[in-house]
Design a protein around this motif. Structure first.
Motif: not given
Length: 344
Positions: A292-321
């Motif tokens: 709805x607004x020009x020059x605005x971008x949605x960066x959606x990382x709240x998805x199932x992707x390889x990086x969110x399946x690696x426990x090495x990338x996370x401290x807990x469920x919602x805090x990442x490294x």
């Protein structure tokens, strides 16, 4: 023996009462004037002009970003901001600044929700001499609330970010301000205390490490569901509506990034669950905000992707490294550089 009745309030007693009241009022006005002049949180309201800056906290883990960000948000050295809570905190402004040439500041408020973050966003926009180059807003699940809400456990000094000087003065008139924050700020002004990091970045990984989040037991907890689940099946998203109003009033040259921060895959919610339904509906609302607004971008990382399946990338469920944060920064920087390119 004290006189009784209205008729008794004459002579010495009346003079005493009047003197006491006048002295009390004068003292209160004097204290208020002194606090306003000192401006211990460096909000820029004092008639005595000073460069932005506030003292560093006594202990690294006692970050006072709720108070310090009033100074950072008014600092004209910064042309872009990161706004959100600890779920966007891992983005490092220095990295974004180096990659884009735009000075970034982190105005993160730990444990905050939409009401606090909107107040900080308004403050930052209000104190820019020129339109901001970029604004990054971390849209975690509290931005999926049916109304604008604030943290129930962490009080926020709304008076410090208020447009009203009266509200500001009322907030200043506290014993803790006079006894604790004024001495700290004066110590900083006189060179007795170090300055808090100007760009606001605070690395939470060492803190979590001290708390034992690198232990096998903590890592094992990642394989279970997230205990902090938020559900909104009302079909109303008041927090997103309030953000839409702010975005509509931003100048078109300001690039906005709406970042849905990553969560470890087991924190996404099972297919068909109320959590997954909330997330899907909220994602659609956030996508509509970006569209709805020009020059605005949605960066959606709240998805199932390889990086969110690696426990090495996370401290807990919602805090990442940092490893995950660097990838999000790179995605943002690539878009910004393209936007800034001649002829774009």
């Amino acid at each position: 023996m004290a006189p009784s009745g209205v008729a008794g309030w004459s002579g010495p007693w009346r003079r005493f009462a009047v003197t006491f009241m006048a002295t009390s009022v004068a003292g209160l006005v004097g204290v208020a004037a002194l606090l306003f002049l000192i401006d211990p949180f460096d909000s820029g309201r004092s008639p005595v002009a000073r460069p932005p800056g506030v003292p560093a906290p006594d202990v690294e883990t006692s970050a006072t970003s709720r108070l310090e960000n009033a100074s950072r948000g008014r600092d004209h050295a910064f042309q872009a901001a990161i706004i959100g809570n600890s779920r966007i905190q891992a983005l490092e402004p220095e990295n974004l600044s180096d990659a884009t040439g735009i000075p970034f500041v982190s105005l993160v408020i730990q444990a905050s929700r939409s009401r606090e973050q909107l107040a900080v966003l308004d403050w930052f926009i209000r104190h820019r001499e020129a339109p901001p180059k970029a604004i990054i807003i971390g849209l975690d699940m509290p931005w999926c609330d049916d109304r604008v809400s604030m943290s129930p456990t962490d009080p926020f000094p709304f008076w410090l970010y208020d447009r009203s000087r009266v509200a500001y003065l009322e907030g200043l008139l506290r014993y803790s301000v006079l006894a604790e924050y004024v001495p700290r700020y004066l110590g900083y002004l006189f060179g007795l205390r170090d300055r808090a990091r100007p760009d606001g970045y605070w690395d939470y990984e060492p803190v979590y490490k001290k708390l034992g989040y690198d232990s096998p037991e903590r890592r094992q907890k990642l394989q279970g569901p997230d205990a902090e689940v938020e559900v909104n099946l009302t079909g109303r998203f008041g927090a997103a509506e309030a953000l839409a109003e702010r975005l509509a009033n931003l100048p078109p040259e300001t690039t906005v990034f709406l970042v849905r921060p990553p969560v470890y895959v087991t924190g996404l919610g099972a297919a068909g669950s109320d959590q997954a339904k909330t997330d899907a509906a909220c994602r659609a609302v956030h996508a509509a905000l970006a569209a709805g607004r020009a020059n605005t971008y949605l960066i959606d990382w709240r998805v199932d992707r390889p990086e969110t399946r690696s426990p090495d990338g996370f401290i807990d469920h919602t805090h990442y490294r940092k490893s995950v944060a660097r990838m999000i920064e790179a995605e943002i920087a690539a878009i910004l550089k393209k936007v800034q390119a001649p002829g774009s």
